[in-house]
Write an enzyme that holds these catalytic residues in place. Structure first.
Site, short mmCIF file in Angstrom:
data_model
loop_
_atom_site.label_atom_id
_atom_site.label_comp_id
_atom_site.label_asym_id
_atom_site.label_seq_id
_atom_site.Cartn_x
_atom_site.Cartn_y
_atom_site.Cartn_z
N ASP A 34 -6.91 17.95 -14.81
CA ASP A 34 -7.29 16.59 -15.18
C ASP A 34 -7.16 16.51 -16.69
O ASP A 34 -7.95 17.10 -17.43
CB ASP A 34 -8.73 16.32 -14.72
CG ASP A 34 -9.23 14.93 -15.14
OD1 ASP A 34 -8.64 14.31 -16.04
OD2 ASP A 34 -10.26 14.50 -14.59
N ARG A 79 0.82 -1.22 0.00
CA ARG A 79 0.00 0.00 0.00
C ARG A 79 0.85 1.27 0.00
O ARG A 79 0.43 2.32 -0.47
CB ARG A 79 -0.96 -0.02 1.20
CG ARG A 79 -1.77 1.25 1.36
CD ARG A 79 -2.98 1.08 2.27
NE ARG A 79 -2.67 0.42 3.52
CZ ARG A 79 -2.09 1.01 4.58
NH1 ARG A 79 -1.76 2.28 4.53
NH2 ARG A 79 -1.87 0.32 5.68
N LYS A 126 -8.91 5.16 -19.06
CA LYS A 126 -9.30 5.60 -20.39
C LYS A 126 -8.19 5.33 -21.41
O LYS A 126 -7.96 4.19 -21.74
CB LYS A 126 -9.71 7.08 -20.35
CG LYS A 126 -10.63 7.43 -19.16
CD LYS A 126 -11.97 6.75 -19.20
CE LYS A 126 -12.75 6.84 -17.90
NZ LYS A 126 -12.97 8.17 -17.36
N TYR A 170 -15.56 16.73 -15.01
CA TYR A 170 -16.13 15.38 -14.88
C TYR A 170 -17.18 15.35 -13.76
O TYR A 170 -16.94 15.82 -12.65
CB TYR A 170 -14.97 14.43 -14.56
CG TYR A 170 -15.32 12.97 -14.55
CD1 TYR A 170 -15.70 12.32 -15.71
CD2 TYR A 170 -15.25 12.25 -13.37
CE1 TYR A 170 -15.99 10.97 -15.69
CE2 TYR A 170 -15.55 10.90 -13.34
CZ TYR A 170 -15.93 10.26 -14.51
OH TYR A 170 -16.22 8.93 -14.49
C1 LIG Z 1 -13.23 8.68 -16.16
C2 LIG Z 1 -12.77 10.01 -15.74
C3 LIG Z 1 -12.42 10.26 -14.40
C4 LIG Z 1 -12.55 9.20 -13.32
O1 LIG Z 1 -11.70 8.14 -13.53
P1 LIG Z 1 -12.01 6.65 -12.99
O2 LIG Z 1 -10.82 5.89 -13.43
O3 LIG Z 1 -13.29 6.19 -13.58
O4 LIG Z 1 -12.11 6.76 -11.49
C5 LIG Z 1 -11.97 11.52 -14.08
N1 LIG Z 1 -11.88 12.51 -14.99
C6 LIG Z 1 -12.20 12.31 -16.28
C7 LIG Z 1 -12.08 13.44 -17.24
C8 LIG Z 1 -12.66 11.06 -16.70
O5 LIG Z 1 -13.01 10.87 -17.98
#
Ligand SMILES: *Cc1c(COP(=O)(O)O)cnc(C)c1O
Length: 393
Positions: free
Chosen positions: A181, A56, A206, A109
């Site tokens: 992000d 962890r 993604k 998001y």
């Molecule tokens: C999918 C996504 C997230 C969250 O990510 P997870 O891996 O599903 O927790 C955050 N920001 C954006 C822009 C996303 O497309």
């Protein structure tokens, strides 16, 4: 990118970072949750990051992946999480305390907004949601208690472009951090740290993973900031499992090829839909008709991303019928995978926001979002044309 082009860099990064792995073409998978300590001094060495103790806290596969992402983002260090949301929550929790204030792009998001509304604010952190197309609004929202400005570069699902250079300049002037992000943009399109951001976040679920079989997240930045984020992560227990880290590193090696093709397909679909009489408008920063096309050109290199959205008639029944007609494109609640997928933002957000709130930010019943995959572009365009038949031939 340093001396190597990104495609080469992706093949090289992180393969042989673990000492034990010398001579192997790829990294072994280290599933051990605990690492033997030889003497009491090992605890000190572990605290300085020189030794592994417990999964962890730090682990080899996660470290390799983190190192690879640091190289791609040109950052000093990276924390790797079990999900993008793990990364986002650790950042907000690490950098704020009761009484802090954050300025957030209102188009980020959906679950980031839920995290802020349902958790952070109940711990006494105040949030201002701002339309980032107005820099004056961003500036006015910053107060003495503001710790950070938080945004994405391409917003979901309208694909608006945020002028990152202007935002980071403003943040520096006001002495606050910028957190980006960059999930939609990937390091192929922009390295936010090079534009003055302090932390860059990815949902590795993604484009990095790309095959819809890994959930993960990352945060990259200066050693000092990442140390804070990692400390929070260790206490929250939101680390990524070794298997996922291993797979993510494997997937990352083909990211350039995948994303390049995905962007080409997105551009082809956007171009075809723009001329279609059944489509009211298309949101894609690569189109000259996009109101921020020039900004996208200035900010992004090598493409405009693989996400687009378009609006048809605001009729849910017909939208469903269109979805049922699709044979190649899938209706999926994710993005960034090698298969083209479609999402319907208005219904995806309906549990949290009212129709009025959604329409106020441009999310109508007729709005459909596409994440382009790597299929043949002509098959995708034909599939959409056929399905759009619901709205007239
Ligand atoms: C999918 C996504 C997230 C969250 O990510 P997870 O891996 O599903 O927790 C955050 N920001 C954006 C822009 C996303 O497309």
């Amino acid at each position: 990118m340093g001396a190597l082009k990104m495609r080469t860099e992706l093949l090289n990064v992180g393969s042989l970072l673990a000492k034990e792995a010398r001579g192997m073409e790829e990294q072994p998978l280290y599933r051990s949750t605990v690492f033997e300590t030889e003497d009491t001094g090992d605890y000190d060495r572990a605290n300085c990051g020189e030794r592994y103790l417990y999964d962890r806290i730090e682990a080899p596969n996660r470290d390799c992946l983190g190192e690879a992402i640091s190289r791609l983002e040109q950052g000093q260090d990276t924390a790797v999480f079990g999900a993008g949301m793990g990364a986002i929550s650790a950042v907000f929790l690490a950098l704020n305390r009761k009484g802090s204030h954050v300025v957030v792009n209102r188009a980020v998001y959906g679950e980031t907004i839920e995290l802020l509304n349902d958790i952070l604010t109940t711990y006494g952190v105040d949030v201002s949601y701002v339309d980032f197309e107005s820099l004056e609004a961003v500036e006015q929202a910053v107060t003495e208690r503001t710790t950070l400005i938080y945004t994405e570069v391409l917003t979901n699902p309208l694909l608006r472009v945020v002028d990152l250079d202007a935002v980071t300049a403003l943040a520096r002037r006001r002495g606050v951090l910028t957190v980006v992000d960059s999930t939609f943009t990937t390091p192929m399109l922009i390295r936010p740290l090079e534009h003055g951001a302090d932390l860059v976040i990815h949902s590795l679920t993604k484009y990095f993973g790309g095959h819809s079989d890994i959930t993960g997240g990352s945060v990259t930045g200066s050693r000092e900031l990442i140390k804070k984020v990692k400390r929070t992560q260790v206490l929250l227990g939101s680390c990524m499992a070794p298997d996922s880290a291993w797979l993510a590193l494997r997937s990352l090696r083909t990211m350039e090829l995948r994303v390049r093709r995905q962007m080409e397909n997105a551009a082809a679909i956007a171009g075809a839909l723009e001329g279609d009489p059944r489509v009211r408008y298309v949101n894609y920063p690569g189109l000259v008709s996009h109101p921020q096309h020039e900004l996208a050109d200035r900010l992004l290199d090598g493409g405009y991303g693989a996400m687009l959205s378009f609006r048809v008639e605001d009729d849910l029944e017909k939208v469903d019928e269109m979805i049922h007609r699709l044979k190649v494109i899938r209706y999926l609640g994710t993005l960034g995978g090698i298969r083209t997928s479609l999402a319907h933002p208005a219904t995806a957000f309906r549990h949290e926001f009212s129709r009025e709130e959604l329409e106020a930010v441009g999310i109508y019943d007729g709005l459909v979002r596409i994440s382009a995959g790597i299929e043949d572009a002509e098959d995708l365009i034909e599939d959409l044309r056929e399905a759009l038949g619901v709205f007239g031939e």
